[in-house]
Design a protein around this motif. Sequence first.
Motif, short mmCIF file in Angstrom:
data_model
loop_
_atom_site.label_atom_id
_atom_site.label_comp_id
_atom_site.label_asym_id
_atom_site.label_seq_id
_atom_site.Cartn_x
_atom_site.Cartn_y
_atom_site.Cartn_z
N ALA A 482 22.21 -11.51 -40.53
CA ALA A 482 21.94 -12.77 -39.84
C ALA A 482 21.49 -13.86 -40.81
N ALA A 483 20.71 -13.47 -41.83
CA ALA A 483 20.29 -14.44 -42.83
C ALA A 483 21.46 -14.90 -43.69
N THR A 484 22.41 -13.98 -43.94
CA THR A 484 23.58 -14.31 -44.76
C THR A 484 24.53 -15.24 -44.03
N ALA A 485 24.68 -15.03 -42.73
CA ALA A 485 25.61 -15.85 -41.92
C ALA A 485 24.87 -16.37 -40.69
N PRO A 486 23.99 -17.34 -40.85
CA PRO A 486 23.14 -17.78 -39.73
C PRO A 486 23.91 -18.40 -38.58
N ASP A 487 25.14 -18.85 -38.82
CA ASP A 487 25.92 -19.50 -37.76
C ASP A 487 26.96 -18.57 -37.14
N ASP A 488 26.89 -17.31 -37.46
CA ASP A 488 27.79 -16.31 -36.87
C ASP A 488 27.03 -15.57 -35.77
N HIS A 489 27.60 -15.51 -34.57
CA HIS A 489 26.89 -14.89 -33.45
C HIS A 489 26.72 -13.39 -33.61
N MET A 494 23.95 -8.17 -32.72
CA MET A 494 23.69 -6.78 -33.07
C MET A 494 22.22 -6.54 -33.36
N LEU A 495 21.56 -7.53 -33.95
CA LEU A 495 20.12 -7.42 -34.19
C LEU A 495 19.37 -7.36 -32.86
N ALA A 496 19.76 -8.19 -31.91
CA ALA A 496 19.11 -8.19 -30.61
C ALA A 496 19.24 -6.82 -29.93
N THR A 497 20.43 -6.24 -30.00
CA THR A 497 20.66 -4.92 -29.39
C THR A 497 19.79 -3.85 -30.04
#
Length: 1001
Positions: A482-489, A494-497
Amino acid sequence: MDSRALRELAACIERVHATDDLGHTLADGMSDHFADACREWDGEATESSFVLGVFSFYRYLAAHEPTDLRLAVMALTPCLLYSEMALPPDMLPFLADHGVCEAELLRRDARDSPGPAAAARAAFAWRRIVMATPDDHPRRGERETDLLRALRLLAARRGDTAELDQAVAMARKRLAPPGRRKRFGSLLQLFLTLEERYEATGNVADHEAALQCAEELATSASAGDPTGRHLLYSYGEKLYQRFLREPSSADLQRAIVFLRESAWSPDPEQPTRLLVLSRVLSLGFAATEDPAVLDEAIAAAGQAEALVQRDHRDYPLLEWHLALLYFHRYQQAHSADDLDKATAYVAEAAMCLPREIRLTALSAEIEFAHSRRTVDTERLHKALTLRERVVRQTPADDAYSRAEALYQLSQVQMYWYRRTGSLGHLDEATTNGQAAVELLTPTDTRRSRFLCGLGHVWFTRYTCHLERDAVPQAIHLFRSAAATAPDDHLPHAMLATALWQGYEATGDSSALDESVTSGERALELAPAGQRADILLDLGAAHRLRFGRTHDAADLHRAKAALSEAVSLPGLPPKTRMQIALEQAELASLPPVDPAERLRALETAVGLLPHVAMRSKYYEDREFVLGAHTGLGAKAADAAVAAHRPDRALELLEKARGILADTLRDTPDSTARDLCRNATRGPIVTVSAVETGGLALLVTPSGVHPVSLPGLTLHEARARHKALQRALATQARADVLDVLGWLWHTVGRPVIETLTAMGWNGSRLWWCPVGILSLFPLHAAGDADDSVMARTVSSYLPTVRAMPAAHPTQDPPGKALVVAMSRTPGEAFLPGAASEVNSLTRLLDASVLHNEQATRDAVRSALLHTRIVHFACHAQANTREPTLSRLVLHDEPLTPRDLPVGLDADLAYLSACATSDVLFIVADEAMHMTAAFQVAGFRHVVGTLWPVNDQVASDIADRFYTLIAAHGTDYAAQALHTATAEVRRAHPDKPDLWASHLHTGP
């Protein structure tokens, strides 16, 4: 030669040469050697390819089978392109036509390679192509030109560009000023020389100069004449090439305009122009995600394909490109027809280019998509095999390609573990995923995707293998992604799950807060087609947080997320089921809403067949249904809580036995219909959920629920583990302890309730659900009382499976005894011979003993027998019961081998653990006992665990003595009597008398 098969083919070729008789290739036995050699072929330019190819060609000349010619061409093409082998002259034109595309790909790859080695391979291949092309071939001149281009490329890679430099210098010198009459011709000559040098050297300055020339030439060009079409096409192609080097939307749009203008006028070069147009349109689709652009790309490529024959140089490239286009459209619209077309096109392209590793990778991706759509294990295994091949064939020094190959293999290995339970593949998935990440450069744009994939593997170690230590590792990887691609959903989703699902392992309440935050961020970024799963995860995170904080706002947000998710169009059945299950969880929270909980679970049960039946394979359907074991029990529990016991029974039935019903075409039943099956005695369903157990007493008067508070799902699982452990260690006191627990928890409450209702105690049918199917309910009891002392027990897989009553009690019919006292590779069974003696003494029986008991002989005999008795070894496959087997002399008999639709009386399986399964597939298990009932045997006797050989023989002897006297419909009483006698003789040895069970009326 590499193998006996190839040696046989080589010897046959020698016989053909010696006798000039092609018929030798069709002689007895050669087809088997041919098939073996085809399976062993590695696709390389080896002597094996030569032998296989020549044999295939001679076989084609003998029988004129087109597939033989295609195989000959496939096998001999690498021999043409990569070796100096002398090939059959009659084959050379076929090989040249087939090899031009691969030779051109070699040249293009060499253009991107700085050293001379790749260029030398391309030049060698084109020399061989020209050598194999007849002088009068219509494409001879074109191929000579291609050879010249390959030779120029080789010279450039060796540092010799003098000829090309001189040509460019001369063209520049002769260039006429703008406005002069010779301007057009001289500019065209400069463009052609710059293009040639760029093709040989890859010099960007030459490309830019050629593009400027093409732009000026295109301004005065018209698609109505061949030269004008070529100039429009050249300018569009040069813009396309610059876009690949330096992406610019302006270049892409202009390329599309000029290529469209040039593409649709007919001439021999139109297929190539259409192919390039389609490629550029596919890039336009990637940039805009406009379905109309993708449809136009497919139309252009389809038109090009219609214009070419299989020997056209662009034919394999068109098939390859069409496979990509249809696969892209499948990924967007999820049309099974598009996926099938992609499969057909990639298969044809792979036939033409069997050594093209990128095609192998695409084939793997398409097979993987098939497996995800249909839960097809065969497709998944094919994807795994192809991915392994890609890794093997990817050069170790190509870090970029090797990283992609390892990542893709890791993902397929993870899914293979999820399907088969192969922990070795999960370990390899972890190792390969980590290796892929380590090969990435710091600026590689794939880093986020690879981190997500590796995180998914680690989280699978927790969700499927209960490795709690894997949760922090997975969460760390998702956070990094998520830090590497902050604008990719995707990484946020996957982190939320992982955060809410891992909350149970970590107990960290802050994980729920982060899950909500990540889910909301993912929702902001996600395209419309990805919102449902994110909303589902958001609802779950809010639900768990409400359970911890009791903040009504969380409950409201959870319900709102699910309401939005369920309203989205085009949801697949699996997602709708997940939403319904989450809604049921919400309705279980205070204030409890029994009606809403029941409605949600009714929806989930109704969707179960749609989710399970995607694969054509029984074991795949069984696997999917196994993932939802317990759904029927939850639905029944909800219906009873809503004071609807009849509906509880209907839902319990609807959620179980789905696969068996597909074999027997059983319609849905109402509670009233099901109660009619209890005229001979009560049928008792027994199920467990997290909060306790439930028995439904099915009688002619209706459905009567009995609460079993001590039968929680957790306790049932613990007791089953204790039973397995006790049986494995001969801890008989512990087995008795489990039977005592069963009596006090299930047996006594049920029997006392039935007795209070006026039951006479003669017969009782148990219909256990889920993990309860693995317990000997008929043997529940302690030193003071027991089920066996109160009644005669039988089992049913479902209430609707109760066979109809026989109008008359006929004497036993013809019997078949299958006895394996000596089995290759297995222990000696002396009791099998005793059982043969007993049955032949008591019944009119035929015997298949030892070597006579082949699988075909048994299957044939089953069609003509009323009674069958197996005295043999059995091997239970608890994970996939349809792979369980009765061990015969040659090949085993599995549930899938049994005919369906028999009208037979009794099957007695005197073998080890013929009713044993894992609880996750218990509701749908087609183990050996269930399979014989589905096949059409009214009564089936099986076992839950292995039994002492001599005791099993004694029980069978006593059983058949009673059957001979009373007929097969006395089977339940006969088995009860036989096992009760063993119990009286050995009350402290329950492993001897509690395993046998009767299924049927």
